[in-house]
Design an enzyme around this catalytic site. Structure first.
Site, mmCIF file in Angstrom:
data_model
loop_
_atom_site.group_PDB
_atom_site.id
_atom_site.type_symbol
_atom_site.label_atom_id
_atom_site.label_comp_id
_atom_site.label_asym_id
_atom_site.label_seq_id
_atom_site.Cartn_x
_atom_site.Cartn_y
_atom_site.Cartn_z
ATOM 1 N N GLU A 70 10.927 -0.113 -44.738
ATOM 2 C CA GLU A 70 9.687 -0.083 -44.327
ATOM 3 C C GLU A 70 9.489 -1.007 -43.336
ATOM 4 O O GLU A 70 8.954 -0.809 -42.245
ATOM 5 C CB GLU A 70 8.438 -0.303 -45.358
ATOM 6 C CG GLU A 70 7.062 -0.016 -44.744
ATOM 7 C CD GLU A 70 6.898 1.159 -44.123
ATOM 8 O OE1 GLU A 70 6.679 1.522 -42.918
ATOM 9 O OE2 GLU A 70 7.329 2.483 -44.685
ATOM 10 N N GLU A 77 9.737 1.333 -34.721
ATOM 11 C CA GLU A 77 8.244 2.147 -34.008
ATOM 12 C C GLU A 77 7.797 1.137 -33.145
ATOM 13 O O GLU A 77 7.230 1.486 -32.122
ATOM 14 C CB GLU A 77 7.229 2.418 -35.490
ATOM 15 C CG GLU A 77 7.672 3.412 -36.231
ATOM 16 C CD GLU A 77 6.488 3.839 -37.103
ATOM 17 O OE1 GLU A 77 5.623 3.092 -37.254
ATOM 18 O OE2 GLU A 77 6.941 4.891 -37.958
#
Length: 122
Positions: A70, A77
């Site tokens: 994550e 991102e």
């Protein structure tokens, strides 16, 4: 040339950058907060159920892998969003692949936990 730190000074600086990364992920990434909550709950379960040390270690390791992927997904991102807000096929592909890595880590965790916990099902 950027200045480089050596020895313990470098370790302290690197540790500070890591904590900044954790704080940024906590502040800006809802998925990271959800997975930390999942980690705390499931790690607690792993520590109290009656499994052997190898099973417990594997269960906990899977939870760490979820957090790790994550964090990497969030980093991808952030970099893609920094480069530009317009839609680009490669930007979307990078984000999708990073998201797939998180999915695989969650799937791995589900499989490992299911196998270990199946011994408790009669």
């Amino acid at each position: 040339m950027k200045p480089s730190h050596t020895g313990l000074h470098r370790v302290f600086k690197a540790t500070g950058y890591s904590f900044k990364g954790f704080l940024a992920a906590w502040r800006f990434e809802a998925a990271f907060r959800q997975e930390v909550f999942l980690f705390v709950v499931l790690a607690s379960v792993a520590c109290v159920i009656n499994v052997n040390i190898a099973e417990r270690a594997l269960m906990l390791l899977c939870l760490f892998v979820v957090l790790l992927t994550e964090l990497l997904n969030s980093a991808v991102e952030a970099v893609v969003d920094r480069v530009g807000t317009e839609h680009h096929e490669l930007s979307g592909r990078a984000k999708d692949i990073a998201s797939a890595a998180v999915f695989i880590s969650l799937l791995m965790t589900f499989v490992v936990w299911s196998v270990v916990l199946s011994q408790f099902v009669v």
